[in-house]
Structure formats: C-alpha cells, structure tokens
Design a protein around this motif. Structure first.
Motif, PDB file in Angstrom:
ATOM      1  N   UNK A   1     -33.136   6.014 -35.920  1.00 45.91           N
ATOM      2  CA  UNK A   1     -34.172   5.037 -36.258  1.00 45.91           C
ATOM      3  C   UNK A   1     -35.301   5.668 -37.061  1.00 45.91           C
ATOM      4  N   UNK A   2     -35.407   7.003 -37.051  1.00 37.38           N
ATOM      5  CA  UNK A   2     -36.438   7.659 -37.852  1.00 37.38           C
ATOM      6  C   UNK A   2     -36.177   7.510 -39.344  1.00 37.38           C
ATOM      7  N   UNK A   3     -34.992   7.058 -39.723  1.00 36.04           N
ATOM      8  CA  UNK A   3     -34.668   6.838 -41.127  1.00 36.04           C
ATOM      9  C   UNK A   3     -35.179   5.500 -41.638  1.00 36.04           C
TER      10      UNK A   3
ATOM     11  N   UNK B   1     -39.328   1.162 -31.423  1.00 38.82           N
ATOM     12  CA  UNK B   1     -37.870   1.078 -31.298  1.00 38.82           C
ATOM     13  C   UNK B   1     -37.334   2.202 -30.413  1.00 38.82           C
ATOM     14  N   UNK B   2     -37.888   3.391 -30.526  1.00 37.27           N
ATOM     15  CA  UNK B   2     -37.424   4.503 -29.700  1.00 37.27           C
ATOM     16  C   UNK B   2     -37.732   4.283 -28.224  1.00 37.27           C
ATOM     17  N   UNK B   3     -38.872   3.706 -27.917  1.00 34.12           N
ATOM     18  CA  UNK B   3     -39.190   3.392 -26.526  1.00 34.12           C
ATOM     19  C   UNK B   3     -38.202   2.359 -25.977  1.00 34.12           C
ATOM     20  N   UNK B   4     -37.872   1.360 -26.771  1.00 32.38           N
ATOM     21  CA  UNK B   4     -36.906   0.342 -26.330  1.00 32.38           C
ATOM     22  C   UNK B   4     -35.515   0.949 -26.135  1.00 32.38           C
ATOM     23  N   UNK B   5     -35.135   1.879 -26.987  1.00 31.94           N
ATOM     24  CA  UNK B   5     -33.836   2.535 -26.838  1.00 31.94           C
ATOM     25  C   UNK B   5     -33.770   3.323 -25.539  1.00 31.94           C
ATOM     26  N   UNK B   6     -34.844   4.033 -25.214  1.00 27.07           N
ATOM     27  CA  UNK B   6     -34.875   4.765 -23.954  1.00 27.07           C
ATOM     28  C   UNK B   6     -34.794   3.844 -22.747  1.00 27.07           C
ATOM     29  N   UNK B   7     -35.475   2.705 -22.822  1.00 29.49           N
ATOM     30  CA  UNK B   7     -35.430   1.749 -21.717  1.00 29.49           C
ATOM     31  C   UNK B   7     -34.031   1.176 -21.530  1.00 29.49           C
TER      32      UNK B   7
END
Length: 848
Positions: free
Chosen positions: A409-411, A433-439
């Motif tokens: 997602x960093x791209x 988005x990264x926080x949601x992916x971790x959740x």
C-alpha cells in the motif's frame, strides 16, 4: 548547546510563544465546545435510530496487546551531549513508546530509562541521503550543495534515523544490512501506531476533535488534507500551533545563526525542539482543562437531547431543505464539471495498491496456516502445536512479518491530483489503510483461534490436520467478505476527504454571507445542536456522496479487485460464531503444556489476557545458550519465516567503519577481565582417583613463568571437570602407523596411474584395429580380440565375467553392415562351446 538555545529564545520570545499558544488554544476551544454538542447529538441519535452498517463476519479481539510487549533489543545511539555513540537497550511496550536503557540489566531491575521517544509525527529513515534531503530544506534561503555531509558521522554504513519536522531527531545505527531492515520495520510500526492516537471507540470526543481541527484550519484558509494529524490530541494541537509559529520563528532566527551550514542546521534543530516542547506542555494543560469543562456539561445536554430529540430532528430537516434549495444548483454544476471526470481515476489510484495489500494479508495468513498443517502431518506433539498457535496469535502485531503487506500500500500515488484537490501527502491514506490491514489480520487470526479451540474441544484431537483445514476455509471465506466491506468503506471515506474540502473551498466564498439568515429558522433552545456551518457541509456532503457511492458500487459490480456487491450479505452464515467472541482469549501455551515462548521478557506483569507472570513479547529474542551476543546485538529481531530464524553467527560481522569507542568493551566484567586476565590450561585427570577432582574456585598465591620468561602472579585457581569420551582405536593410532598408512596410500596412487596409462594404450590399439577393418576391401573383419581370447581361454579357463575382457582391446569390432557402427555391441566369451552374450557395461577390464 544550551547557550545557543537560550541566546535565541530569551525570556521575551518565550513569553511570545506562550501567548501565541494560548491564543490558538482559545480559538480552538470555542470551536470544540460547539462541535462537542453537535457530536453528542449525532451520537445519541445514532443510538436511538441505529445504523445499517453491514455486520462483520470475523470476530474482534478486545485487547490484542493484553499482557504483551512488542520488542526489545540493543543498538547504537548517537548522544549529542558528548557526540559519541553508545550502546542502548531498547524496550517497546504495548503503547509503542520507545524506552532507552543503559543496559538490559537496568531494564530488568526496573530502573528509569535514559530517555523515551513518542514516535507520533516522526518518519523512520534508513539512509543518510533521505535525511539530508529533509534537513537541507530546514532553513530558508539556504541551498545546500549536492552531496553535502551531515553534522554527524555515522558509526556504520547502516543508519536508522527518526526525523520530525519540529522535534529533536534521533540517530541510531546497526552492524549489518539484515539488522537494519528488521529494525526499520520495527521503527515504522512504532510510528504507524503512534500516529493513530485518536480512538474510534470515543464516539463523541473523536468526531468533535477532528471536526474542530478541520474547521480551525479552514478558517485559516487550509482546506486540504493535513499530514500532521498525528498522535494524541495534545500532540495534534501542538502541531496545529507550530504550523504557523514555526515558519515565523525560522524567518526571524534563521538569518542570525552563525557558523557553517551543518552547524546552523544543528542549532536550528535544537531551537525548534525547545519551542516544540514548550508548546506541547501548554497544549497538554489547555486540552485537559477543556475536556473537564465539556464533560461537566455533558449531563444536562444529554438530558435535553433525549427529551427534545424529535423536535430537534424536525427542525434540522426543515432548515436543511431550505438550504438545499439554495446550494444544490451551483454545487451540482461544480460537481459535474470539476469533480466527476476525476472520480474514476482517483478511485483506481486508491484501489490498486490497497487491494494488493489486503491480498498480501490473506496470503501471509494462509502461509502460516499451511505451515501449521504441515507440522501436524509430520506428527509433532501438542507442545509444538501450542507453540505455533501462540506465534500465530501475535501475527498481526509482528512488524517484520507484516512488512510485505504494508509495502504494497506504500506504492499509493496521487500524482497529478494533489494540486487540483490540495492533497498534501498520500501518507494520510497509506497510514489509515495499514491500520485497517493490521486489524483485519488480527480479526482473522482471532476467529481461527476460537474456531480451532471449539473444534478440538468437541471433536477431539484425533485428526488435527483436517480440523485445521476446515477452520481455515471458514475463516478465509469470512475474511474475503470483511475485506471487501472494509475496503469499500475506506474508498468512500478517502474520496470524501479528497473531494469535500475542494467543494467547500469553491462554494464557501459564495454562500458564507447567506448562512447567517438560516440561524433565524432555528429555535434558540436547539441552537447548540444545530449549527448552520455544519448543515451547509452536510448538504454538500449529500450532493457528493451519491456520485461516490455509484463509483464504488460500479467497481463492485464489475468484481474489480475482488470487491463484493452490496447485495451480497452473509447473514446468519455462522450464527453461533459471535457467541465465541465473548469467550476469553485462548492461552495455547497453557492448553497444550508448551514451554514459555522465548520472547518472554521480564520487567512487567501481565495485565489480563495472559496467564503467566511475564510479558510475552511479539517479536521474539534470539539468545542461544553459551553463545554471547556482541553488545546485545539486535539479532534479537526475528525474520519473516520463523522465530528464531537464523544462527547468531550470521550477521555478526562488525562494520569496518565502526569507531573504536563503539567497539571497546563498556561493561564492568569486561574491564575486570582486562585488569586481571584469565588463562585457561587443560590438564589430564588421573585415572586412579577421578573422584578427587570437583568444580570450584580456590584462593592461592604463587607465580607462573611463561615461555618468554615473564612471571605473572596467580591469585585464583578455578577447576572445571569435564568428561571427555575416550577416542576410538583408529583415532589413537601411533605415529609409526600413520606414516605406514601414508606410504601405502602413495603406493596405491602410483599403481592407479600405471593402470590408467595401460588402459589408454589398450584404447589406442582398439582404434587402430577399427581403422584397419574399415580399409579392408573384401569387407572381412579381423577379430583380434576374439582370437586372443580363445587362445587364452584354452590355456587357462577363467570366469565368464572376466574371460570376455582378457584381450588387449577389451572390446569387439562391430560386424560389417550393422545398423550402427558406433553403437556398443554385445561381447561373447566362447567358453565350453557356448556363446554367452555379455552387456558391455558389465565387462570388467583387468590390466596386469
């Protein structure tokens, strides 16, 4: 350095900074008190009317970090006080605040850390070049030369830097590139979670705070997204003050700084940090007082809202309808011409990297389950299964294993759209988005744990592999549905964050003078809950939402990026599953009697969720017994495959650029060993009385003389008895036997050389016979080998496998007119009048 700060921040300037902070906080407090009442109204209305959000299929863990710490290890830190690099033990608790200790022993004893770092607002860098690009723009009117050196010299080729636009920077380094990558992932995770400081569970304070910050910035002319919305509310407010104060001070103080460019940059960083800390202390106190004042008013406001809710809603609908009639014509025209053509491209730019990140989350989770299934098929015991499940439960919190997901997602790139819609930085959407992916990863792991535990209790542990497969299929199906739901919500929110500020910026100049007349339509008792500014934004929001919803719905209908249609609802697909959500978290180590994971660290008690008295660490430490780690190296950071994943010997090669002060021993034990050296001498024990020797240390006095004639005093003698197994007779051969063996080996080598020469001569004879046979005009073949073989066989009969190879050639010429002259032909021995066919492969050539 303190003189530099005090000389540029005298008492008068500090008072001016305090006055500016107080002014900004007063303006913010007025806006917050208004938005607090509006947020309370929306919260109670949602509580009464309910919402139609899709029900999640996966279970949610209440506290994923209960009784756990994130990481601990050691690295080198640059100390600006004495400009030296020192080894520091790093401990990261569940709050993701970095604590720096003098040593690991100091942490285990519960001593206060040397320093703490709250990573909110920081950027984790892994190269000097990245750092120089940021720091060279810190001072106005100064352009650094290309390739200019920083004001610090890194102790190795693998730096790690925490950069902040206002606060002090922190410099670290490690020995190897492998360590650098793992440390970088850990630091990025600390930044990511520290930035996410606003809790979604606070349904009143968080909406009120975010709306107040947005309205305050809009009043100053800043409508776009803000990348410094990082950390807890006091930190965000400090960033809000520094947004205008920092450029002003830089313009005033920057030209007065003396020295070279690197020295001026360093001095400005120290001054900026001092200002930021002063502002943060003020915003913290103001925010706490503001919260107390609003909470004191919550009771009366709550009672009035519940009493007059119907009248307030009716009044709001009446005013909104009048406002829509005024605003919608121009808003829809602006939407059609300047916004709608860009919605598909913005949505695609968001969907591509985000969906790849969520797909990677699914793949990482699937690989972990496959690994567990393989281990169960290999017949490993319960303790091994418990250990694997304990590691799986911490998968979502593991920064190294999740790094591949975050990198996708960093791209995300919004080039070409940032200027039009005033998007400051895509990092706002990347972090969310990264926080949601971790959740979602943690939800999938927690659901799998509960299903597997239930299946093992009801069906037993006879076929664990099939049980794991069934639970895996159920969880992956639920993950696909929840992933689609979460991503669609994220896309809608991101589009609104991009488009709404642009719409408001274009429409506000035209309609702001018209808004005061709508206040006359609102009853005075309801005026605290119905603000015309909020109603105007809701009208614009409703206008834009229809197009955004249609764009996301169209993408789902086309099944782009594995999005589900809104009509697909998994209702009651697993009715008993949510009952498991109330069950306590499974302690796999206790359930299967596994050993405590090696990631356990001392210094903290488990606070619910853990049965042990020691904190379980998410990122385990590599510590092999008997192998010391140099300077408690950060080899304790695990790899992606397993924990631990490497030998300590890997990656411990010291960097050649490491200074002597970093390489020198800095511990009391090592210094004592330098003063009183220890010499180890191995002596054979007597076989007659082996029980007389025991382990221990005895005090003695005496001297020992070395080969160079130097005498040393002996103060202590330590005896260590070791049982060494007797060597085998072959290993204890005498010197004479070894020499004899060497002579025989040499003779054997010479014999082999002579045999090879004879074989080469035989092959040459065969080639000459074949050439002569080809030149024979009559076509007859002279079989020299057969004739010689017959002569020798009549003289002395030999076994069949040998007699066929006694000729000099060792082979038979092919018959004329054969199908393939080059192909190997069968050999006949001709013994006792019988022609036994032999395969050429079976012929053994014996040379005298």
């Amino acid at each position: 350095m303190g003189d530099v700060v005090s000389s540029h921040l005298d008492e008068g300037r500090r008072e001016a900074i305090t006055g500016r902070t107080t002014e900004v906080m007063k303006q913010f407090s007025d806006v917050y008190e208004q938005q607090y009442a509006v947020a309370l109204f929306n919260s109670i209305r949602f509580e009464i009317e309910g919402g139609g959000a899709p029900q999640s299929q996966l279970l949610h863990r209440k506290d994923a970090l209960a009784g756990r710490s994130i990481f601990s290890g050691s690295l080198f830190q640059y100390l600006e006080e004495n400009r030296k690099w020192r080894n520091r033990f790093v401990f990261v608790p569940d709050s993701y605040t970095i604590s720096l200790y003098e040593s690991k022993t100091a942490h285990e004893r519960g001593l206060h850390p040397k320093g703490t770092i709250n990573c909110a607002g920081y950027k984790a860098l892994n190269s000097i070049e990245q750092y120089m690009e940021l720091i060279n723009t810190s001072l106005p009117g100064i352009k650094a030369k290309a390739g200019s050196t920083p004001f610090i010299k890194c102790a190795s080729q693998f730096p790690l830097i925490l950069w902040h636009p206002y606060a002090r920077h922190h410099y670290f380094c490690v020995r190897t590139e492998k360590e650098q990558k793992k440390w970088h992932a850990v630091l990025q995770d600390c930044v990511r979670h520290s930035n996410n400081g606003l809790s979604e569970d606070c349904t009143i304070q968080t909406p009120a705070f975010t709306d107040s910050v947005r309205l305050h910035r809009q009043a100053k002319g800043h409508y776009g997204t803000w990348d410094m919305m990082c950390g807890k509310p006091p930190q965000i407010l400090a960033n809000l003050v520094m947004e205008t104060l920092h450029p002003e001070l830089r313009t005033i103080i920057g030209p007065r700084l003396k020295g070279k460019l690197q020295q001026r940059q360093k001095h400005w960083m120290l001054i900026s940090d001092a200002v930021y800390r002063q502002v943060l202390s003020r915003t913290t106190g103001h925010y706490e007082a503001l919260m107390d004042a609003c909470e004191a008013q919550r009771g009366p406001l709550d009672a009035r809202l519940r009493t007059d809710m119907d009248q307030i809603i009716a009044s709001k609908e009446h005013v909104s309808s009048k406002m829509r009639a005024l605003v919608l014509p121009k808003a829809e025209q602006l939407l059609r011409t300047n916004v709608q053509p860009y919605i598909p491209s913005i949505l695609e730019a968001l969907m591509e990297p985000t969906s790849r990140g969520f797909s990677e989350v699914r793949e990482v989770f699937f690989r972990e389950l496959v690994e567990i299934s393989k281990n169960s098929l290999n017949g490993e015991g319960k303790d091994i299964l418990g250990d694997h499940m304990e590691r799986l439960s911490m998968l979502a919190l593991h920064p190294v294993k999740m790094q591949s997901c975050y990198e996708k997602v960093e791209q995300l790139n919004l080039d070409g759209l940032q200027q039009r819609f005033d998007v400051a930085n895509p990092s706002v959407f990347v972090g969310r988005a990264q926080i949601l992916m971790g959740e979602q990863m943690d939800n999938a792991v927690y659901t799998f744990e509960q299903l597997l535990n239930q299946s093992l209790e009801t069906k037993g542990e006879d076929d664990v592999c099939k049980t794991i497969q069934r639970c895996q299929d159920r969880v992956l199906k639920k993950y696909d549905y929840d992933s689609s739901t979460v991503r669609k919500k994220f896309f809608r929110e991101a589009l609104l964050q991009i488009i709404i500020p642009y719409m408001l910026q274009q429409l506000s100049p035209s309609y702001s003078p018209e808004l005061p007349r709508f206040k006359e339509m609102i009853f005075e008792d309801f005026s605290r809950f119905l603000l015309v500014g909020n109603l105007f934004e809701e009208v614009v929001l409703q206008c834009v939402s229809k197009d955004i919803m249609m764009a996301v719905k169209e993408a789902a209908i086309q099944r782009r990026h594995n999005l589900y249609r809104d009509s697909i609802v998994l209702t009651n697909s697993d009715p008993n599953l949510h009952l498991l959500g109330e069950s306590p978290q499974v302690d796999w180590a206790a359930k299967f009697g596994a050993d405590e994971p090696e990631g356990c660290v001392g210094g903290g008690r488990s606070e619910g969720g853990g049965s042990g008295s020691r904190r379980r660490q998410v990122v385990s430490m590599i510590q092999l017994d008997g192998v010391p780690l140099p300077f408690e190296s950060c080899l304790e950071v695990p790899g992606v495959e397993l924990i631990p994943e490497e030998d300590v010997s890997e990656g411990t090669e010291e960097d050649p650029d490491l200074p002597e002060e970093a390489k020198s021993p800095d511990r009391v034990v090592e210094i004592r060993d330098l003063i009183n050296p220890v010499v180890a001498v191995a002596l054979p024990a007597s076989t007659e009385s082996p029980t007389d020797l025991t382990n221990g240390t005895a005090v003695t006095t005496g001297t020992v003389t070395w080969e160079d004639g130097v005498q040393e005093d002996v103060t202590h003698v330590t005896t260590m008895v070791e049982d060494v197994p007797r060597k085998a007779p072959r290993e204890t051969a005498s010197t004479q036997a070894a020499v004899q063996q060497l002579v025989e080996n040499t003779k054997r080598e010479h014999d082999e050389e002579r045999q090879e020469e004879a074989a080469a001569a035989a092959r040459g004879a065969v080639e000459e016979i074949e050439e002569a046979a080809q030149d024979d005009d009559s076509g007859r073949i002279t079989d020299v080998s057969a004739a010689e073989s017959d002569n020798e066989s009549s003289a002395a009969p030999q076994p069949a496998s040998v007699s066929g190879s006694q000729s000099d050639s060792g082979s038979q010429s092919p018959a004329n007119g054969g199908p393939d002259e080059d192909a190997p032909q069968p050999i006949t021995n001709g013994l006792n009048g019988e022609d036994k066919v032999l395969d050429p492969v079976e012929v053994e050539v014996l040379l005298a």
